[in-house]
Design a protein around this motif. Structure first.
Motif, short mmCIF file in Angstrom:
data_model
loop_
_atom_site.label_atom_id
_atom_site.label_comp_id
_atom_site.label_asym_id
_atom_site.label_seq_id
_atom_site.Cartn_x
_atom_site.Cartn_y
_atom_site.Cartn_z
N UNK A 1 -3.14 -2.76 0.40
CA UNK A 1 -1.81 -2.43 -0.10
C UNK A 1 -1.81 -2.35 -1.62
N UNK A 2 -1.09 -1.36 -2.15
CA UNK A 2 -0.91 -1.23 -3.59
C UNK A 2 0.52 -0.89 -3.91
N UNK A 3 0.80 -0.67 -5.19
CA UNK A 3 2.18 -0.34 -5.60
C UNK A 3 2.24 0.84 -6.55
N UNK A 4 1.27 1.74 -6.43
CA UNK A 4 1.20 2.97 -7.23
C UNK A 4 0.74 2.72 -8.66
N UNK A 5 0.24 1.55 -9.01
CA UNK A 5 -0.25 1.29 -10.36
C UNK A 5 -1.77 1.15 -10.35
N UNK A 6 -2.40 1.41 -11.52
CA UNK A 6 -3.85 1.25 -11.60
C UNK A 6 -4.27 -0.19 -11.35
N UNK A 7 -3.45 -1.14 -11.82
CA UNK A 7 -3.78 -2.55 -11.62
C UNK A 7 -3.85 -2.89 -10.13
N UNK A 8 -2.93 -2.36 -9.34
CA UNK A 8 -2.95 -2.64 -7.90
C UNK A 8 -4.14 -1.97 -7.23
N UNK A 9 -4.58 -0.80 -7.75
CA UNK A 9 -5.78 -0.16 -7.22
C UNK A 9 -7.02 -0.99 -7.49
N UNK A 10 -7.10 -1.55 -8.69
CA UNK A 10 -8.22 -2.43 -9.02
C UNK A 10 -8.25 -3.66 -8.11
N UNK A 11 -7.05 -4.26 -7.93
CA UNK A 11 -6.98 -5.46 -7.11
C UNK A 11 -7.37 -5.16 -5.67
N UNK A 12 -6.92 -4.01 -5.14
CA UNK A 12 -7.27 -3.66 -3.76
C UNK A 12 -8.77 -3.42 -3.61
#
Length: 759
Positions: A180-191
């Motif tokens: 799951x992400x929230x459309x941000x680069x940070x959430x892509x990194x975390x995923x």
């Protein structure tokens, strides 16, 4: 005699465009498409930009009164930009909002509504194309998915496409590969980090948008994985950054411009009586780049010239250039190719640099940035250089040339951005100063006399101010109806003032009187903002629309609102003196309110530029006479434009208000604090030595970090300060100029620190 409202037969087709966040980069592309298609079909457009309809703040509710402006007699149809509204409303709330609109042909853009026909990008089909490419062309079977926010329509459609593509290919949908992400680069990194920790076998990673895909790809590279040899990546949106990296991102291109044009075309067909489908999906297209394993077009040197057209077509496809820009980018590619060929023949970088600089000037003039040209140079490596089969020493020279060209482009971009920012700031400040200096008596007539000069300086074609008959106070947006009649207070149309129209009365829902509409082109495009101060709603202000540059619309609205409020207070004071000459206390209170309005910033409650300069000069003179040190601190809000672009103008207002609160808490009550520009603040304090100020600056930075914890976006600022020693004569202007220079040094220091730490 009152002007008669134009009948549908007397006027061109009129479309109302309802939206939130009208000034973001995505919204302005939609605006450009709407205007171009409407003009092609001889229709005029009236943009009605409110704030989030679910907002409870009085400031937001005042803006949302523009949603009450259209009615069935003045507007032939309504286009609702759901692309931006859906970031503030869930599907049920947005459909409920659509149900409240006048009963005219209505269409929703970017959101699949259940109550009106809609035109959306083909999110499901586009993402299926990406999945099919990875499965069929690259043999991927284990494809991880980074999904977008749950419940968001576009994110859900792309997630469904991932599942469907796997199922149709006989691939088991593994829940361990869904993140799951929230459309941000940070959430892509975390995923991506979570996926690597699971140790799952993965062939490829796809994400519901490019930001998350880029973040995931960066995380994979940080962990030593090679892209695309060990892991392939794909995204959706085709943002500018997708083609600018060393490894270009394979993605799905969706044209907001094309989506807007298709929406207007279908709305006009519906107005004409044609049946339209409940949901129309505008096709997207797959853009293949290196991240999935698709490389450039290779050719033997002897066939190089013969295949130039093929290579240029491949470059344009990889860059996903919008159709309206293809001719310009093809010409740019040819010029770069000619410069490269000459540079190789002469073994000199200068011909390539000259070509790049020539193209950059044209691109900056047309688009305002060189991001597309930077992507073109990255693509040129695969399409124009690698096919030549250069010797190692020649290849090394070309690699240096490309790096130097990118550095030159970055420099040109910085210079252009600084020039635009400076020009915008200077014009905005000049506009404020011009109005406030020349209406020091708060005489409304003086405001109108000098407004034309300011508008001409801003190159604005149209600006009209209309006041309702009577005064309205907002108590509840749900219960409030706009007054039925308005009168034109001021008319500036076609680049010049039209005094003959002043005082013209007309029906509020017609936006302008018939005589004013007659002076505008049949396919004109206008934007409407409410004029209000606090709970008092006076009328509205109408501007011409520039979809490329946007406009200082809200700056002008703010100044006009304050001037109207001040003039009304003057009128009230005059009436009070005539009726109750003995009631001096009431008059003095009114004068204090009037002075406070002139010196206070409406959004933050801090001193405005005029108020700060007036009080700071007195305070600085007193401190100097008392032999005390004087310090001036400049604070500049970091990243306001990305906040506006990603979250909308209402979020930008929240950021500015929160910044004001942080500074108010961080300094002493005796210190002077002012907001002197859009995102600029200044503080004057006494008895502060450099060591204390340095500690203070770090404390303020920490306060901003804490304030960010409760916000959906990062809130930060940069501070620069200077100190005038005790007993030294103080020039406030000199201190301000020096503090401004120190501020930009601090910005560069913080930016450099962030770069070195990888932040």
């Amino acid at each position: 005699m009152n002007a008669q409202a134009p009948t549908p037969r007397q006027r061109p087709l009129t479309l109302g465009i309802l939206a939130a966040d009208i000034d973001t980069a995505v919204a302005l592309r939609l605006v450009a498409g709407i205007i171009d298609e409407a003009r092609l079909r001889g229709a005029r457009t009236v943009f009605l930009p409110g704030h989030p309809p679910a907002a409870s703040a009085e400031f937001d509710r005042q803006f949302n009164l523009v949603f009450r402006l259209p009615d069935a007699t003045a507007f032939d149809g309504l286009l609702v930009i759901g692309t931006t509204l859906q970031y503030h409303l869930n599907a049920t709330q947005l459909d409920n909002f659509l149900a409240t609109l006048p009963k005219v042909p209505t269409l929703c853009l970017g959101f699949a509504s259940q109550v009106v026909p809609s035109v959306v990008n083909d999110n499901h089909g586009g993402f299926r194309a990406l999945m099919s490419h990875l499965i069929e062309e690259h043999g991927c079977r284990r494809i991880a998915m980074i999904a977008g926010p749950a419940g968001q329509a576009e994110a859900e459609a792309r997630l469904a496409a991932w599942r469907d593509a796997c199922t149709d290919a006989g691939i088991e949908v593994d829940p361990d590969l869904l993140l799951q992400g929230n459309f941000t680069q940070a959430s892509g990194r975390a995923a991506m980090s979570a996926l690597l920790e699971r140790g799952a076998t993965v062939d490829a990673v796809v994400a519901a948008n490019d930001d998350m895909a880029l973040g995931a790809m960066a995380c994979a590279v940080d962990h030593g994985l090679h892209v695309p040899q060990q892991l392939r990546f794909g995204g959706f949106d085709d943002i500018l950054a997708a083609g600018r990296l060393g490894v270009g991102l394979t993605t799905i291109n969706q044209s907001h411009y094309a989506l807007a044009r298709a929406s207007v075309a279908q709305l006009i067909e519906r107005i004409g009586g044609a049946e339209v489908t409940p949901l129309t999906r505008v096709p997207t297209r797959l853009v293949r780049r290196q991240s999935c394993g698709c490389g450039g077009f290779y050719a033997r040197p002897e066939t190089f010239a013969a295949q130039l057209d093929v290579r240029l077509a491949g470059m344009l496809e990889e860059l996903a250039v919008a159709p309206e820009h293809e001719a310009n980018y093809r010409a740019a590619s040819l010029l770069v190719e000619q410069g490269l060929a000459r540079a190789l023949a002469e073994q000199d970088f200068q011909p390539l640099l000259a070509a790049v600089q020539t193209v950059a000037r044209d691109v900056l003039a047309a688009e305002g940035h060189v991001y597309g040209l930077q992507a073109l140079l990255v693509a040129a490596q695969r399409w124009l250089i690698e096919p030549r089969g250069l010797a190692p020493e020649a290849w090394a020279a070309v690699a240096r040339w490309l790096q130097q060209a990118q550095i030159a482009l970055a420099g040109l971009q910085d210079v252009a951005q600084q020039a635009r920012h400076r020009l915008h700031s200077e014009r905005a400040l000049a506009f404020r100063d011009l109005l406030k200096t020349r209406i020091a008596t708060f005489d409304l007539q003086k405001l109108l006399e000098h407004l034309s000069e300011a508008l001409a300086d801003l190159s604005l074609d149209t600006c009209c101010i209309a006041l309702y008959s009577g005064e309205a106070r907002i108590s509840s947006l749900d219960d409030f109806d706009l007054p039925g009649e308005a009168r034109l207070l001021y008319a500036f149309i076609g680049g010049r003032e039209r005094p003959s129209l002043n005082g013209e009365r007309f029906r509020t829902h017609d936006v302008l009187p018939a005589d004013a509409w007659a002076l505008a082109a049949d396919s004109t495009s206008l934007i409407v903002y409410p004029v209000f101060h606090g709970a008092e709603h006076f009328g509205f202000i109408v501007f011409s629309v520039d979809p490329v540059a946007g406009g200082p619309w809200e700056t002008i609205r703010d100044e006009v609102s304050s001037a109207l409020k001040a003039s009304l207070l003057v009128s009230e004071l005059a009436a009070a003196r005539d009726a109750l000459r003995s009631d001096l206390a009431q008059a003095r209170q009114g004068q204090r309110e009037l002075a406070d309005i002139a010196h206070r910033d409406e959004l933050t409650g801090l001193l405005n530029r005029r108020g700060f300069l007036a009080e700071a000069r007195l305070r600085a003179d007193m401190l100097s006479a008392d032999g005390l040190a004087t310090a001036v601190i400049f604070a500049d809000l970091d990243g306001l434009k990305p906040i506006n672009d990603r979250h909308g103008h209402a979020a930008g207002d929240v950021a500015i208000r929160q910044a004001g609160e942080v500074l108010r808490r961080g300094f002493r009550s005796a210190d002077l604090i002012g907001r002197i520009g859009g995102d600029e603040f200044v503080v004057l304090t006494a008895n502060a030595d450099p060591d204390a100020l340095s500690a203070m600056r770090e404390r303020i930075y920490r306060l901003f970090e804490r304030a960010s914890q409760d916000l959906p976006f990062p809130l930060a600022c940069s501070l620069g300060y200077v100190v005038s020693p005790p007993g030294v004569p103080v020039s406030l202007e000199d201190l301000l100029a020096r503090a401004d220079s120190v501020l930009y040094e601090e910005k560069r220091r913080r930016k450099g620190a962030a770069w070195h730490t990888g932040v």
